[in-house]
Design a protein around this motif. Structure first.
Motif, mmCIF file in Angstrom:
data_model
loop_
_atom_site.group_PDB
_atom_site.id
_atom_site.type_symbol
_atom_site.label_atom_id
_atom_site.label_comp_id
_atom_site.label_asym_id
_atom_site.label_seq_id
_atom_site.Cartn_x
_atom_site.Cartn_y
_atom_site.Cartn_z
ATOM 1 N N LEU A 1 -62.845 6.836 30.072
ATOM 2 C CA LEU A 1 -61.931 5.822 30.590
ATOM 3 C C LEU A 1 -60.609 5.999 29.871
ATOM 4 O O LEU A 1 -60.566 6.084 28.637
ATOM 5 C CB LEU A 1 -62.477 4.419 30.326
ATOM 6 N N VAL A 2 -59.507 6.064 30.625
ATOM 7 C CA VAL A 2 -58.186 6.257 30.035
ATOM 8 C C VAL A 2 -57.342 5.018 30.285
ATOM 9 O O VAL A 2 -57.207 4.557 31.425
ATOM 10 C CB VAL A 2 -57.485 7.501 30.622
ATOM 11 N N ALA B 1 -48.442 4.003 24.667
ATOM 12 C CA ALA B 1 -49.656 4.565 24.071
ATOM 13 C C ALA B 1 -50.675 4.905 25.145
ATOM 14 O O ALA B 1 -50.680 4.312 26.235
ATOM 15 C CB ALA B 1 -50.260 3.578 23.073
ATOM 16 N N ARG B 2 -51.545 5.868 24.836
ATOM 17 C CA ARG B 2 -52.679 6.212 25.691
ATOM 18 C C ARG B 2 -53.940 6.186 24.833
ATOM 19 O O ARG B 2 -53.934 6.625 23.683
ATOM 20 C CB ARG B 2 -52.523 7.593 26.310
ATOM 21 N N LEU B 3 -55.009 5.658 25.404
ATOM 22 C CA LEU B 3 -56.296 5.617 24.733
ATOM 23 C C LEU B 3 -57.347 6.179 25.678
ATOM 24 O O LEU B 3 -57.390 5.805 26.853
ATOM 25 C CB LEU B 3 -56.677 4.184 24.333
ATOM 26 N N ARG B 4 -58.174 7.048 25.167
ATOM 27 C CA ARG B 4 -59.235 7.660 25.960
ATOM 28 C C ARG B 4 -60.580 7.287 25.330
ATOM 29 O O ARG B 4 -60.866 7.666 24.183
ATOM 30 C CB ARG B 4 -59.073 9.181 26.008
ATOM 31 N N LEU B 5 -61.391 6.543 26.065
ATOM 32 C CA LEU B 5 -62.717 6.138 25.611
ATOM 33 C C LEU B 5 -63.748 7.048 26.272
ATOM 34 O O LEU B 5 -63.895 7.033 27.501
ATOM 35 C CB LEU B 5 -63.000 4.683 25.985
ATOM 36 N N LEU C 1 -50.390 -13.721 26.473
ATOM 37 C CA LEU C 1 -51.111 -12.841 25.555
ATOM 38 C C LEU C 1 -50.163 -12.256 24.518
ATOM 39 O O LEU C 1 -48.960 -12.131 24.771
ATOM 40 C CB LEU C 1 -51.773 -11.701 26.334
ATOM 41 N N PRO C 2 -50.694 -11.868 23.351
ATOM 42 C CA PRO C 2 -49.866 -11.133 22.398
ATOM 43 C C PRO C 2 -49.321 -9.872 23.061
ATOM 44 O O PRO C 2 -50.000 -9.269 23.905
ATOM 45 C CB PRO C 2 -50.849 -10.778 21.267
ATOM 46 N N PRO C 3 -48.098 -9.453 22.725
ATOM 47 C CA PRO C 3 -47.482 -8.294 23.398
ATOM 48 C C PRO C 3 -48.356 -7.049 23.383
ATOM 49 O O PRO C 3 -48.407 -6.319 24.377
ATOM 50 C CB PRO C 3 -46.185 -8.085 22.606
ATOM 51 N N ALA C 4 -49.050 -6.793 22.265
ATOM 52 C CA ALA C 4 -49.875 -5.587 22.180
ATOM 53 C C ALA C 4 -51.019 -5.633 23.182
ATOM 54 O O ALA C 4 -51.346 -4.627 23.824
ATOM 55 C CB ALA C 4 -50.426 -5.419 20.759
ATOM 56 N N ILE C 5 -51.648 -6.811 23.346
ATOM 57 C CA ILE C 5 -52.773 -6.941 24.272
ATOM 58 C C ILE C 5 -52.276 -6.905 25.710
ATOM 59 O O ILE C 5 -52.890 -6.284 26.587
ATOM 60 C CB ILE C 5 -53.556 -8.243 24.007
ATOM 61 N N ALA C 6 -51.150 -7.568 25.963
ATOM 62 C CA ALA C 6 -50.580 -7.547 27.313
ATOM 63 C C ALA C 6 -50.240 -6.115 27.728
ATOM 64 O O ALA C 6 -50.486 -5.710 28.868
ATOM 65 C CB ALA C 6 -49.344 -8.434 27.371
ATOM 66 N N ALA C 7 -49.695 -5.331 26.804
ATOM 67 C CA ALA C 7 -49.353 -3.946 27.108
ATOM 68 C C ALA C 7 -50.600 -3.117 27.375
ATOM 69 O O ALA C 7 -50.600 -2.229 28.228
ATOM 70 C CB ALA C 7 -48.555 -3.331 25.957
ATOM 71 N N LEU C 8 -51.690 -3.423 26.672
ATOM 72 C CA LEU C 8 -52.943 -2.689 26.856
ATOM 73 C C LEU C 8 -53.515 -2.919 28.252
ATOM 74 O O LEU C 8 -54.186 -2.047 28.810
ATOM 75 C CB LEU C 8 -53.951 -3.120 25.790
ATOM 76 N N LEU C 9 -53.245 -4.088 28.816
ATOM 77 C CA LEU C 9 -53.754 -4.425 30.147
ATOM 78 C C LEU C 9 -52.690 -4.276 31.232
ATOM 79 O O LEU C 9 -52.896 -4.687 32.368
ATOM 80 C CB LEU C 9 -54.283 -5.866 30.144
ATOM 81 N N LEU D 1 -66.468 8.028 21.495
ATOM 82 C CA LEU D 1 -65.265 8.575 20.873
ATOM 83 C C LEU D 1 -64.043 7.867 21.442
ATOM 84 O O LEU D 1 -63.993 7.564 22.641
ATOM 85 C CB LEU D 1 -65.165 10.080 21.166
ATOM 86 N N LEU D 2 -63.073 7.595 20.599
ATOM 87 C CA LEU D 2 -61.788 7.043 21.021
ATOM 88 C C LEU D 2 -60.684 8.001 20.582
ATOM 89 O O LEU D 2 -60.524 8.270 19.389
ATOM 90 C CB LEU D 2 -61.552 5.664 20.395
ATOM 91 N N VAL D 3 -59.940 8.542 21.535
ATOM 92 C CA VAL D 3 -58.780 9.393 21.250
ATOM 93 C C VAL D 3 -57.539 8.573 21.586
ATOM 94 O O VAL D 3 -57.485 7.917 22.634
ATOM 95 C CB VAL D 3 -58.811 10.693 22.085
ATOM 96 N N PHE D 4 -56.529 8.597 20.703
ATOM 97 C CA PHE D 4 -55.346 7.778 20.939
ATOM 98 C C PHE D 4 -54.080 8.565 20.632
ATOM 99 O O PHE D 4 -54.085 9.549 19.882
ATOM 100 C CB PHE D 4 -55.381 6.513 20.074
ATOM 101 N N ALA D 5 -52.989 8.116 21.203
ATOM 102 C CA ALA D 5 -51.680 8.716 20.928
ATOM 103 C C ALA D 5 -50.594 7.703 21.239
ATOM 104 O O ALA D 5 -50.724 6.881 22.143
ATOM 105 C CB ALA D 5 -51.476 9.981 21.752
ATOM 106 N N VAL D 6 -49.497 7.769 20.483
ATOM 107 C CA VAL D 6 -48.323 6.921 20.680
ATOM 108 C C VAL D 6 -47.130 7.832 20.905
ATOM 109 O O VAL D 6 -46.896 8.761 20.127
ATOM 110 C CB VAL D 6 -48.077 6.020 19.455
#
Length: 319
Positions: free
Chosen positions: A295-296, A245-249, A276-284, A226-231
């Motif tokens: 995993l959050v 954003a937060r993502l919960r795996l 990295l693209p901004p979205a990927i850099a922000a994810l890491l 399951l993936l739960v997400f929020a912005v």
């Protein structure tokens, strides 16, 4: 339906929400009163069926900077603004092809008999009376009767079924009324949902997640159930609104969650200094956290364009 953000990159809204905007565009351009309906009166997912692949809820004013990036070839810019001005909030579900109930009695258009692909409940202020007159005198729209005994409008050309009153709209590709089961809301969703501009969850996300990491040459296999997400709004920088954003795996065991945390930690090390693209850099940007069998991930601050790319990553990287 072509979509592109202000920088010419292809992404933003879920396809189901796109269908809602197209339906409301028809109302904005034209105008019997449809049967009254109050989707979401008992909760934002009350009007939706269970068994979906993904669910989302949207606060239109809070997410407006993201939504304003979307351009639809079928909808003029002024119409898009008018549609968003009419809508306060929406909750939606996406279903697997062939799932859901058939819409319309035998003999109606094939699209009305197809399985449900999406179902959206929206709240706002809509031109119900004007739309009713337009539907009544249009050969493209038919008033059909659901097996539930209620009536709805259906356009075979548009592939849209619609129930509308002055305060709410119910939109699907087929009969919007039947309910097969209540929506099972993940336990973590309520916490993530609070103060979010956009939130939801994706069931069985491993396939799109693993395609995404493979395309980025990240050697990680994600066994998520399951993936739960929020912005969330995160202030502003100059004239630009910022989000995070937060993502919960959620995995099957704490050991899997710890292993994923370790792998994301390594990915952060390898990505350090990379362009990295901004979205990927922000994810890491932040260290991953383990929470039992989950995993959050928490992003850094994101421009609206990066949010659009982040939540379009499955379609961008899984083709």
């Amino acid at each position: 339906m072509a979509r592109k953000n202000l920088q010419g990159v292809t992404p933003p809204l879920p396809g189901a929400l796109s269908a809602l905007l197209c339906a409301l565009a028809l109302l904005a351009s034209c105008a019997t009163s449809p049967p009254a309906a109050e989707p979401g009166a008992e909760g934002e997912f009350a009007a939706l069926d269970g068994g979906g692949m993904a669910y989302f809820t949207l606060d239109v004013p809070g997410a407006r900077p993201i939504l304003d990036l979307v351009q639809f070839e079928e909808i003029r810019g002024g119409q898009m603004a008018e549609i968003l001005d009419m809508t306060d909030a929406a909750a939606g579900a996406v279903y697997a092809a062939g799932d859901g109930d058939a819409g319309g009695p035998p003999g109606q258009e094939d699209a009305a008999l197809a399985g449900r692909r999406y179902l959206i409940a929206a709240r706002g202020k809509y031109p119900a009376l004007r739309a009713g007159f337009a539907f009544t005198f249009s050969p493209e729209w038919k008033k059909l009767k659901s097996p539930a005994g209620k009536r709805y409008w259906y356009s075979g050309r548009e592939g849209i079924a619609l129930v509308l009153d002055a305060r709410s709209a119910l939109v699907s590709n087929t009969d919007p009324y039947p309910r097969s089961a209540a929506v099972e809301i993940p336990g973590a969703f309520r916490e993530f949902r609070e103060n979010a501009a956009l939130a939801g969850w994706l069931c069985s996300p491993s396939v799109p997640l693993n395609r995404f990491t493979a395309r980025l040459n990240i050697p990680i296999q994600i066994p998520a159930d399951l993936l739960v997400f929020a912005v969330y709004p995160a202030g502003s920088a100059g004239e630009s609104r910022l989000y995070n954003a937060r993502l919960r795996l959620e995995t099957q065991s704490p050991s899997q969650a710890r292993a994923l945390a370790a792998m994301f930690g390594l990915a952060r090390l390898f990505a350090a200094g990379a362009d990295l693209p901004p979205a990927i850099a922000a994810l890491l940007a932040n260290p991953p956290e383990s929470d039992g069998a989950a995993l959050v991930l928490s992003t850094g601050d994101l421009e609206p364009e990066a949010v659009a790319l982040l939540f379009n990553m499955f379609s961008v990287y899984s083709k």
